[in-house]
Design a protein around this motif. Sequence first.
Motif, mmCIF file in Angstrom:
data_model
loop_
_atom_site.group_PDB
_atom_site.id
_atom_site.type_symbol
_atom_site.label_atom_id
_atom_site.label_comp_id
_atom_site.label_asym_id
_atom_site.label_seq_id
_atom_site.Cartn_x
_atom_site.Cartn_y
_atom_site.Cartn_z
ATOM 1 N N LEU A 50 -17.669 -6.014 4.749
ATOM 2 C CA LEU A 50 -16.602 -6.962 5.019
ATOM 3 C C LEU A 50 -16.986 -8.294 4.390
ATOM 4 C CD1 LEU A 50 -13.953 -7.742 6.351
ATOM 5 C CD2 LEU A 50 -15.221 -8.194 8.435
ATOM 6 N N ILE A 72 -15.608 -12.238 3.776
ATOM 7 C CA ILE A 72 -14.679 -13.234 4.296
ATOM 8 C C ILE A 72 -14.852 -14.529 3.509
ATOM 9 C CG2 ILE A 72 -14.000 -14.608 6.302
ATOM 10 C CD1 ILE A 72 -15.165 -12.346 8.066
ATOM 11 N N THR A 117 -13.525 -18.557 3.614
ATOM 12 C CA THR A 117 -12.885 -19.506 4.512
ATOM 13 C C THR A 117 -12.851 -20.891 3.883
ATOM 14 O OG1 THR A 117 -14.926 -20.163 5.651
ATOM 15 C CG2 THR A 117 -13.733 -18.265 6.552
ATOM 16 N N LEU A 140 -9.764 -12.168 4.103
ATOM 17 C CA LEU A 140 -10.665 -11.097 4.510
ATOM 18 C C LEU A 140 -10.508 -9.938 3.544
ATOM 19 C CD1 LEU A 140 -9.042 -12.105 7.448
ATOM 20 C CD2 LEU A 140 -11.206 -11.181 8.204
ATOM 21 N N TRP A 178 -11.808 -5.957 2.790
ATOM 22 C CA TRP A 178 -12.469 -4.745 3.278
ATOM 23 C C TRP A 178 -12.101 -3.644 2.297
ATOM 24 C CZ3 TRP A 178 -15.984 -3.564 6.912
ATOM 25 C CH2 TRP A 178 -16.078 -2.265 7.386
ATOM 26 N N ALA A 209 -11.292 -16.122 11.619
ATOM 27 C CA ALA A 209 -11.643 -14.893 10.902
ATOM 28 C C ALA A 209 -12.344 -13.915 11.848
ATOM 29 C CB ALA A 209 -12.534 -15.211 9.708
ATOM 30 N N LEU A 233 -11.125 -9.780 13.868
ATOM 31 C CA LEU A 233 -11.795 -8.507 13.612
ATOM 32 C C LEU A 233 -11.781 -7.607 14.841
ATOM 33 C CD1 LEU A 233 -14.858 -9.869 11.615
ATOM 34 C CD2 LEU A 233 -12.674 -9.018 10.727
ATOM 35 N N LEU A 238 -21.345 -8.707 7.843
ATOM 36 C CA LEU A 238 -20.306 -9.369 7.078
ATOM 37 C C LEU A 238 -20.880 -10.598 6.406
ATOM 38 C CD1 LEU A 238 -19.089 -11.920 9.095
ATOM 39 C CD2 LEU A 238 -18.356 -9.882 10.289
ATOM 40 N N ILE A 273 -19.806 -14.320 4.906
ATOM 41 C CA ILE A 273 -18.786 -15.359 4.916
ATOM 42 C C ILE A 273 -19.105 -16.364 3.826
ATOM 43 C CG2 ILE A 273 -17.698 -17.214 6.232
ATOM 44 C CD1 ILE A 273 -18.392 -15.636 8.786
#
Length: 158
Positions: A9, A11, A13, A30, A32, A59, A63, A70, A72
């Motif tokens: 994953l 992310i 931001t 996001l 995936w 975020a 989920l 993940l 970020i």
Amino acid sequence: MSEQSSHQLIIYTDGAARGNPGPGGYGVVLLWGPKRKELSGGYRLTTNNRMELLAVIRALESLTKKNIPLTIYTDSQYVVNSVEKKWLDNWIRTDFKGGKKNKDLWMQYHALSRHFKIRFVWVKGHADNALNNRCDELATAAADGNHLLIDEGYENSL
């Protein structure tokens, strides 16, 4: 985004404020595997740092699958350094003494972060990263939008 997969994953931001403080917004992308989801929201009075952090919180709140690794990506050194350099751990230990700001949001982040294996990566803002730029577009559009929400944590601290 809750199905089992070998995908990591990812992310992205970003947060924005028109004036600091001023109207603000956050943007999230996001990823995936082949799936992509975008989130954004705007507030009538807030700060840039609060929106940077709120983007991460929104975020994580979105989920459904927990305990996954993940990454970020953010252009906020404030967010990256607070977590990666363990500043947040010290702030929590000292109850944010010394005028450390955004306790409400940091405590939300801390509670959510316990459910994931998070790695933060800093990216240069307003550069050639298309996904960071998309988050900036989402954040600024949200800040400029109608029906702005109230950042109660900020406004109640005034």
